[in-house]
Design an enzyme around this catalytic site. Sequence first.
Site, short mmCIF file in Angstrom:
data_model
loop_
_atom_site.label_atom_id
_atom_site.label_comp_id
_atom_site.label_asym_id
_atom_site.label_seq_id
_atom_site.Cartn_x
_atom_site.Cartn_y
_atom_site.Cartn_z
CG ASP A 67 14.24 29.00 -72.92
OD1 ASP A 67 13.67 28.31 -73.79
OD2 ASP A 67 14.03 28.86 -71.72
CG ASN A 136 15.20 26.68 -60.52
OD1 ASN A 136 14.26 26.82 -61.31
ND2 ASN A 136 16.45 26.88 -60.86
CG HIS A 138 13.80 27.87 -64.53
ND1 HIS A 138 14.88 27.03 -64.71
CD2 HIS A 138 12.79 27.29 -65.23
CE1 HIS A 138 14.53 26.02 -65.48
NE2 HIS A 138 13.27 26.15 -65.81
CD GLU A 143 18.12 28.34 -64.08
OE1 GLU A 143 17.12 28.19 -63.36
OE2 GLU A 143 18.59 27.42 -64.78
#
Length: 249
Positions: A67, A136, A138, A143
């Site tokens: 990313d 979280n 990810h 996400e």
Amino acid sequence: MQLKLFESEAAIAAAVSGILIRQVQTKPASVLGFATGSSPVKTYDAMVQAYQNGLVSFRDVVTFNLDEYCGLSKTDETSYYAFMQSHLFGRADFQQKNIHFLDGNAVHAEAACAAYRCEIAAAGGIDIQLLGIGTNGHIGFNEPSDSFSDGPFQVHLAQSTKNANGKYFKDGAMPDTALTMGIGDILRARKLLLIATGESKAKAIRAMVKGEVTPLCPASVLQTHSDVTVFLDAQSASLLAEEDLWQRN
Ligand code: PGA
């Protein structure tokens, strides 16, 4: 999913770098997927050390990173490209022509994402993809959401991601969006290695390993991949039962 428990981050780095180095020794033109963030830093140090000791060359390795933030050029010191240069690429004999990155500065993000997907396919797919995990759940910057993405796409970063990564940016300078490989891209890699250390990852690890497969915890999709190894320390594994670790080893 194989779960492996280690005594220290250094021990994880030795194990993960060992797998990557053996892969490159066996197949010098391997296609490796890399991750940024704090989780792989010691692994990259160990890879550089092996290179400096003459044990491995990365000249023919083809790389794809997971990313990149939107709006940052490669020369921006907070870009993930700059991170990879300073932690790995610039410290060993990787060749620039073999390094692939999502172009966070692209005027047309969709076109940049489509091009990246083609580049991965043209390289023959990814042999080993390294992953971290967000608090979280990810992976990459996928996400929690209501569906799994397939190819690379532009994502709005979750508040928890901004909280975790904001420290790397001057006040208010953290981008709101990023380009990321999709879940499909990650699952198409032939082998996945995920590093998670520290208590802040414990809930996400439990959801990834024991929860239902749901895009609300993107990492849970790794349950569907046939070759995933997860490298944990006592803190990140603290919400798993001992039998979870044994059963999956
Ligand atoms: P970290 O980030 O390695 O800095 O903890 C991992 C991630 O957000 O995927």
